[in-house]
Motif scaffolding. Structure first.
Motif, PDB file in Angstrom:
ATOM      1  N   ARG A 186      37.363 -11.535  74.211  1.00  0.00           N
ATOM      2  CA  ARG A 186      36.430 -12.637  74.483  1.00  0.00           C
ATOM      3  C   ARG A 186      35.101 -12.099  75.001  1.00  0.00           C
ATOM      4  O   ARG A 186      34.030 -12.603  74.634  1.00  0.00           O
ATOM      5  N   ALA A 187      35.167 -11.072  75.833  1.00  0.00           N
ATOM      6  CA  ALA A 187      33.937 -10.470  76.362  1.00  0.00           C
ATOM      7  C   ALA A 187      33.111  -9.868  75.236  1.00  0.00           C
ATOM      8  O   ALA A 187      31.877 -10.017  75.204  1.00  0.00           O
ATOM      9  N   ARG A 188      33.787  -9.204  74.309  1.00  0.00           N
ATOM     10  CA  ARG A 188      33.061  -8.623  73.180  1.00  0.00           C
ATOM     11  C   ARG A 188      32.373  -9.711  72.362  1.00  0.00           C
ATOM     12  O   ARG A 188      31.219  -9.556  71.944  1.00  0.00           O
ATOM     13  N   ALA A 189      33.057 -10.823  72.146  1.00  0.00           N
ATOM     14  CA  ALA A 189      32.461 -11.918  71.382  1.00  0.00           C
ATOM     15  C   ALA A 189      31.229 -12.479  72.091  1.00  0.00           C
ATOM     16  O   ALA A 189      30.222 -12.805  71.453  1.00  0.00           O
ATOM     17  N   VAL A 190      31.302 -12.589  73.417  1.00  0.00           N
ATOM     18  CA  VAL A 190      30.144 -13.074  74.184  1.00  0.00           C
ATOM     19  C   VAL A 190      28.973 -12.111  74.030  1.00  0.00           C
ATOM     20  O   VAL A 190      27.827 -12.518  73.798  1.00  0.00           O
ATOM     21  N   LEU A 201      27.864  -7.955  84.346  1.00  0.00           N
ATOM     22  CA  LEU A 201      29.327  -7.843  84.341  1.00  0.00           C
ATOM     23  C   LEU A 201      29.932  -8.926  85.220  1.00  0.00           C
ATOM     24  O   LEU A 201      30.944  -9.543  84.854  1.00  0.00           O
ATOM     25  N   GLU A 202      29.310  -9.196  86.357  1.00  0.00           N
ATOM     26  CA  GLU A 202      29.856 -10.208  87.274  1.00  0.00           C
ATOM     27  C   GLU A 202      29.807 -11.592  86.643  1.00  0.00           C
ATOM     28  O   GLU A 202      30.790 -12.344  86.693  1.00  0.00           O
ATOM     29  N   VAL A 203      28.681 -11.942  86.042  1.00  0.00           N
ATOM     30  CA  VAL A 203      28.549 -13.254  85.408  1.00  0.00           C
ATOM     31  C   VAL A 203      29.542 -13.377  84.251  1.00  0.00           C
ATOM     32  O   VAL A 203      30.188 -14.413  84.074  1.00  0.00           O
ATOM     33  N   LEU A 204      29.678 -12.322  83.479  1.00  0.00           N
ATOM     34  CA  LEU A 204      30.616 -12.329  82.357  1.00  0.00           C
ATOM     35  C   LEU A 204      32.044 -12.524  82.844  1.00  0.00           C
ATOM     36  O   LEU A 204      32.815 -13.313  82.278  1.00  0.00           O
ATOM     37  N   ALA A 205      32.410 -11.825  83.900  1.00  0.00           N
ATOM     38  CA  ALA A 205      33.758 -11.957  84.451  1.00  0.00           C
ATOM     39  C   ALA A 205      34.015 -13.373  84.950  1.00  0.00           C
ATOM     40  O   ALA A 205      35.100 -13.944  84.722  1.00  0.00           O
ATOM     41  N   VAL A 206      33.027 -13.966  85.629  1.00  0.00           N
ATOM     42  CA  VAL A 206      33.183 -15.337  86.124  1.00  0.00           C
ATOM     43  C   VAL A 206      33.373 -16.299  84.958  1.00  0.00           C
ATOM     44  O   VAL A 206      34.229 -17.191  84.992  1.00  0.00           O
ATOM     45  N   THR A 229      28.235   0.495  77.366  1.00  0.00           N
ATOM     46  CA  THR A 229      28.183   1.514  76.312  1.00  0.00           C
ATOM     47  C   THR A 229      28.452   0.880  74.957  1.00  0.00           C
ATOM     48  O   THR A 229      27.776   1.184  73.967  1.00  0.00           O
ATOM     49  N   TRP A 230      29.455   0.000  74.907  1.00  0.00           N
ATOM     50  CA  TRP A 230      29.760  -0.708  73.669  1.00  0.00           C
ATOM     51  C   TRP A 230      28.550  -1.514  73.201  1.00  0.00           C
ATOM     52  O   TRP A 230      28.235  -1.531  71.996  1.00  0.00           O
ATOM     53  N   LEU A 231      27.856  -2.177  74.130  1.00  0.00           N
ATOM     54  CA  LEU A 231      26.717  -3.008  73.769  1.00  0.00           C
ATOM     55  C   LEU A 231      25.584  -2.173  73.167  1.00  0.00           C
ATOM     56  O   LEU A 231      24.964  -2.576  72.181  1.00  0.00           O
ATOM     57  N   THR A 232      25.324  -1.010  73.736  1.00  0.00           N
ATOM     58  CA  THR A 232      24.284  -0.145  73.180  1.00  0.00           C
ATOM     59  C   THR A 232      24.636   0.264  71.756  1.00  0.00           C
ATOM     60  O   THR A 232      23.792   0.232  70.848  1.00  0.00           O
ATOM     61  N   ASP A 233      25.894   0.625  71.541  1.00  0.00           N
ATOM     62  CA  ASP A 233      26.353   0.997  70.201  1.00  0.00           C
ATOM     63  C   ASP A 233      26.210  -0.188  69.244  1.00  0.00           C
ATOM     64  O   ASP A 233      25.744  -0.039  68.105  1.00  0.00           O
ATOM     65  N   ALA A 234      26.602  -1.376  69.692  1.00  0.00           N
ATOM     66  CA  ALA A 234      26.510  -2.574  68.848  1.00  0.00           C
ATOM     67  C   ALA A 234      25.057  -2.914  68.528  1.00  0.00           C
ATOM     68  O   ALA A 234      24.741  -3.341  67.406  1.00  0.00           O
TER      69      ALA A 234
END
Length: 295
Positions: A186-190, A201-206, A229-234
């Protein structure tokens, strides 16, 4: 693993580095890279398709989830889709290599035609000593550079079929069963949907109903790298698609969420191996050179 020539590479002659990353118009589902790197290091990243690389001089250290592969001449490195990895020189003089990046569709079509493997195929080993397959990778490059589409396509299929027959397997499907894996997906989709303005990260976790550290651990376990790191790659992946469509690097940088073009240049060059401008110029041209690009 990437390649290019002389002035189009963006690397200075003082370092002895050169690279050419391109696509042969007759084989649109295949990217090609030839390069020499000495000081350049590739940060952790992954590819949507497969990677087949072979070293012609020097040693490349490829960091994979199972450990580091020290690849020298005669070794073929095989990396399955979405497997995170790094790369750097394994000796002071660096490494020279040729790499092929076929799409998942190409590999699965060859598997369906030549093996009994069904589903999403992959390779059980990450590196093998196979001078003949290494030679065939170079032959694909040579044929493409000479504009010989029949030879490039034929040799690519022979090489892939050879490796599949010896090292092919069916990749397990990764369905997110645990709560942590579901949160990571779900985080990746967001992040994909809000790439230009991602949450902290905090807002995403909430938003996902978990804690920052729990999400961080789950994401890294599921995708092999932390969210940033994933986001930079994406972002770099999406920028590549925009550049392929003719979008200017400055506009691509803004669209994917980099602060400016130098920000894109830095991350793009580290991950792809060539600057975005050189990448776009190479892929916009059709080559029929018949010459060796290495110095």
């Amino acid at each position: 693993m990437a390649a290019g020539s002389g002035s189009g590479s963006g690397f200075g002659s003082a370092s002895g580095e050169w690279a050419r990353y391109w696509q042969y118009a007759e084989l649109p589902d295949l990217d090609l890279l030839r390069a020499r790197y000495v000081h350049h290091t590739f940060p952790r990243h992954s590819h949507e398709g497969y990677v087949f690389g072979t070293i012609t001089r020097g040693v490349e250290d490829v960091g994979l989830p199972g450990g580091t592969v020290h690849a020298g001449p005669g070794v073929v490195v095989m990396i399955n889709p979405e497997v995170p990895h790094t790369a750097r020189a394994g000796v002071p003089e660096g490494w020279v290599y040729a790499t092929l990046y076929p799409s998942a569709q190409v590999i699965n079509d060859i598997a369906a035609d030549t093996t009994r493997l069904r589903g999403t195929v992959g390779f059980a080993e990450t590196s093998v000593v196979d001078p003949e397959s290494a030679r065939l990778i170079g032959e694909v490059h040579r044929a493409a550079e000479e504009g010989n589409a029949l030879a490039a396509d034929s040799v690519l299929r022979i090489m892939v079929a050879r490796l599949l027959s010896s090292h092919g397997s069916v990749l397990p499907t990764r369905s997110p069963r645990s709560a942590g894996a579901r949160d990571a997906a779900r985080a990746r989709a967001v992040l994909e949907s809000r790439m230009a303005e991602p949450p902290t990260l905090e807002v995403l976790a909430v938003e996902l109903g978990t804690s920052p550290f729990a999400l961080l651990r789950a994401f890294k376990k599921q995708f092999g790298m932390p969210p940033h790191t994933w986001l930079t790659d994406a972002r770099v992946r999406r920028a590549r698609r925009l550049l392929d469509a003719g979008v200017a690097p400055s506009a691509a940088a803004a669209e994917v969420g980099f602060t400016d073009q130098p920000h894109l240049n830095r991350h793009f060059t580290r991950i792809v191996g060539v600057p975005p401008g050189a990448y776009q110029r190479e892929r916009a041209r059709t080559y029929k050179t018949g010459r060796d690009l290495s110095p």
